[in-house]
Scaffold this motif. Structure first.
Motif, PDB file in Angstrom:
ATOM      1  N   ALA A 102      -4.896   5.359   7.767  1.00  0.00           N
ATOM      2  CA  ALA A 102      -5.507   4.093   7.345  1.00  0.00           C
ATOM      3  C   ALA A 102      -5.831   4.129   5.851  1.00  0.00           C
ATOM      4  CB  ALA A 102      -6.774   3.834   8.158  1.00  0.00           C
ATOM      5  N   ILE A 103      -6.283   5.295   5.363  1.00  0.00           N
ATOM      6  CA  ILE A 103      -6.534   5.451   3.924  1.00  0.00           C
ATOM      7  C   ILE A 103      -5.221   5.364   3.160  1.00  0.00           C
ATOM      8  CG2 ILE A 103      -7.370   7.042   2.145  1.00  0.00           C
ATOM      9  CD1 ILE A 103      -9.193   8.270   4.302  1.00  0.00           C
ATOM     10  N   ALA A 104      -4.225   6.123   3.640  1.00  0.00           N
ATOM     11  CA  ALA A 104      -2.927   6.175   2.967  1.00  0.00           C
ATOM     12  C   ALA A 104      -2.266   4.802   2.883  1.00  0.00           C
ATOM     13  CB  ALA A 104      -2.008   7.147   3.699  1.00  0.00           C
ATOM     14  N   LYS A 105      -2.385   4.013   3.949  1.00  0.00           N
ATOM     15  CA  LYS A 105      -1.738   2.694   3.980  1.00  0.00           C
ATOM     16  C   LYS A 105      -2.313   1.758   2.924  1.00  0.00           C
ATOM     17  CE  LYS A 105      -0.306  -1.039   7.081  1.00  0.00           C
ATOM     18  NZ  LYS A 105      -0.464  -2.079   6.056  1.00  0.00           N
ATOM     19  N   ILE A 106      -3.625   1.785   2.741  1.00  0.00           N
ATOM     20  CA  ILE A 106      -4.251   0.918   1.733  1.00  0.00           C
ATOM     21  C   ILE A 106      -3.676   1.213   0.350  1.00  0.00           C
ATOM     22  CG2 ILE A 106      -6.422   0.443   0.521  1.00  0.00           C
ATOM     23  CD1 ILE A 106      -7.841   0.851   3.260  1.00  0.00           C
ATOM     24  N   VAL A 107      -3.556   2.502   0.028  1.00  0.00           N
ATOM     25  CA  VAL A 107      -3.026   2.892  -1.287  1.00  0.00           C
ATOM     26  C   VAL A 107      -1.524   2.626  -1.370  1.00  0.00           C
ATOM     27  CG1 VAL A 107      -2.628   4.848  -2.836  1.00  0.00           C
ATOM     28  CG2 VAL A 107      -4.844   4.556  -1.716  1.00  0.00           C
ATOM     29  N   LYS A 108      -0.780   2.932  -0.316  1.00  0.00           N
ATOM     30  CA  LYS A 108       0.677   2.745  -0.306  1.00  0.00           C
ATOM     31  C   LYS A 108       1.057   1.279  -0.486  1.00  0.00           C
ATOM     32  CE  LYS A 108       4.757   4.747   0.399  1.00  0.00           C
ATOM     33  NZ  LYS A 108       5.252   5.829  -0.484  1.00  0.00           N
ATOM     34  N   ASP A 109       0.288   0.390   0.156  1.00  0.00           N
ATOM     35  CA  ASP A 109       0.571  -1.044   0.045  1.00  0.00           C
ATOM     36  C   ASP A 109       0.381  -1.543  -1.389  1.00  0.00           C
ATOM     37  OD1 ASP A 109       1.157  -1.158   2.706  1.00  0.00           O
ATOM     38  OD2 ASP A 109      -0.718  -2.123   3.325  1.00  0.00           O
ATOM     39  N   MET A 110      -0.569  -0.936  -2.113  1.00  0.00           N
ATOM     40  CA  MET A 110      -0.834  -1.344  -3.497  1.00  0.00           C
ATOM     41  C   MET A 110       0.046  -0.605  -4.496  1.00  0.00           C
ATOM     42  SD  MET A 110      -5.004  -1.371  -3.432  1.00  0.00           S
ATOM     43  CE  MET A 110      -5.068  -1.661  -5.195  1.00  0.00           C
ATOM     44  N   HIS A 111       0.300   0.682  -4.216  1.00  0.00           N
ATOM     45  CA  HIS A 111       1.013   1.542  -5.163  1.00  0.00           C
ATOM     46  C   HIS A 111       2.042   2.395  -4.405  1.00  0.00           C
ATOM     47  CE1 HIS A 111      -2.109   0.269  -7.923  1.00  0.00           C
ATOM     48  NE2 HIS A 111      -3.033   0.806  -7.150  1.00  0.00           N
ATOM     49  N   PRO A 112       3.222   1.855  -4.149  1.00  0.00           N
ATOM     50  CA  PRO A 112       4.222   2.525  -3.313  1.00  0.00           C
ATOM     51  C   PRO A 112       4.714   3.870  -3.846  1.00  0.00           C
ATOM     52  CG  PRO A 112       4.772   0.200  -3.657  1.00  0.00           C
ATOM     53  CD  PRO A 112       3.653   0.523  -4.594  1.00  0.00           C
ATOM     54  N   ALA A 113       4.487   4.162  -5.120  1.00  0.00           N
ATOM     55  CA  ALA A 113       5.035   5.400  -5.697  1.00  0.00           C
ATOM     56  C   ALA A 113       4.300   6.659  -5.225  1.00  0.00           C
ATOM     57  CB  ALA A 113       4.984   5.324  -7.225  1.00  0.00           C
ATOM     58  N   TYR A 114       3.136   6.495  -4.639  1.00  0.00           N
ATOM     59  CA  TYR A 114       2.365   7.684  -4.243  1.00  0.00           C
ATOM     60  C   TYR A 114       2.923   8.289  -2.954  1.00  0.00           C
ATOM     61  CZ  TYR A 114      -0.952   7.076  -7.965  1.00  0.00           C
ATOM     62  OH  TYR A 114      -1.521   6.989  -9.220  1.00  0.00           O
TER      63      TYR A 114
END
Length: 353
Positions: free
Chosen positions: A268-280
């Motif tokens: 759930a943490i990873a998805k929030i960041v991935k949706d905003m910044h796919p490069a991570y």
């Protein structure tokens, strides 16, 4: 009912810590005089962020040197304080060589030192102790055996030991010791905060908080092939700080307070960041439990830990803190985003935005 004089200084032990720094900041911003302790006053680099916060606030900050393992070392810092917020305690869940020496004894002795000083101090009326949700449960699997399958303030960790889950064991022993000590006197009372897994922005660039270290690992690709399954009881560090202050200044506050807001997992943490910044390179799926069992020992987690925690959800009831302290919580997405932005801004993870 315990009423604290807001003109008196408030002692926050271990003020350079991830959580304690936020407690200090919130008190300073509200105009309080804060006394805080550090292990080495000569090493100003470790607490420079506290001095900066004080200079930008309406409050006043006094720094004292104290050591968890030295008798009476908190006495001077406690002078004239009616409220003591005791946060100082070691937090390590992996890489432990001697659990009794590194975790249990510092937690126990530190609690004794602070509370014995409270006994000796004529001014102290209330102590707010930072315990943990892990003083209520040792492994996530324990929750299946609880009444109604939900963790509450009535539960105690009975499954941890020096050899299995030593950090939860240290927090359990320290909190039990605190309740034993408070019952032997009648001048001050004890209110306990039991946070879940703490997230949110740090006020310093230190990375020796386990919570911060895990987030750096998550965003740096360590879990790219998959994250361990299982929901945690997550909460914003700013909310935990607020809970301590409410516990200190709410006259009728009493007992233990399970301080958690969101039942979420690392995906759930990873998805929030991935949706905003796919490069991570964050995980997009769970790692199979058999594979985590195989890799766990190389990451500092025993097979028993993996068996009893991975794939098990921490289900909890936080209604008491909402009722007793009138507590409300920051939305999960804001916690994750603010924490991520702080890690990037401080150069602790690369900027791939």
């Amino acid at each position: 009912m315990t009423t604290i004089d807001k003109k008196k200084p408030v002692l926050v032990t271990g003020g350079t810590g991830y959580l304690a720094s936020w407690i200090v900041k919130q008190l300073l911003d509200q105009g309080f005089h804060v006394n805080t302790t550090v292990r080495n006053k000569a090493n100003q680099q470790k607490y420079h962020h506290l001095l900066d916060m004080a200079s930008e606030s309406q409050g006043q900050l006094s720094i004292y040197e104290a050591d968890l393992l030295l008798d009476h070392s908190f006495q001077e810092a406690m002078n004239d304080c009616e409220l003591v917020i005791h946060t100082a305690s070691p937090f390590k869940i992996s890489g432990i060589k001697n659990a009794d020496k590194e975790l249990v004894q510092p937690a126990l002795q530190g609690t004794r030192n602070v509370l014995f000083s409270a006994n000796d101090s004529k001014s102290v009326k209330r102590v707010v102790l930072t315990s943990s949700i892990v003083a209520m449960m040792g492994d996530a699997a324990d929750i299946h055996e609880l009444n109604k399958g939900k963790l509450t303030e009535t539960d105690w960790n009975t499954t941890s030991s020096v050899n299995h889950q030593p950090y939860p064991y240290s927090k359990t022993m320290a909190e039990k010791e605190a309740w034993t000590i408070v019952k032997k006197q009648n001048r001050w009372d004890l209110v306990v905060i039991n946070p879940g897994f703490i997230l949110g922005p740090s006020l310093s660039r230190r990375t020796d908080s386990t919570s911060i270290d895990l987030m750096i690992q998550l965003y740096s690709g360590k879990f790219k092939i998959g994250a361990p399954a299982g929901d945690h009881a997550m909460v914003d560090v700013r909310d935990v700080a607020k809970a301590h202050i409410l516990a200190g200044f709410t006259p009728g506050a009493s007992g233990r307070h399970l301080t958690a807001a969101h039942q979420k997992d690392f995906l759930a943490i990873a998805k929030i960041v991935k949706d905003m910044h796919p490069a991570y390179p964050v995980p997009t799926k769970h790692l199979a439990k058999w594979l985590f069992k195989l890799l766990g020992p190389f990451m500092g987690f025993s097979r028993k830990y993996v068996e009893r925690n991975v794939g098990h959800d921490v289900v909890f009831d936080n209604s008491y803190i909402q009722k007793d302290l009138k507590m409300s919580f920051i939305p999960f997405e804001k916690t994750v985003i603010d924490h991520f932005e702080q890690l990037v801004a401080d150069g602790l993870i690369p900027d791939k935005r």
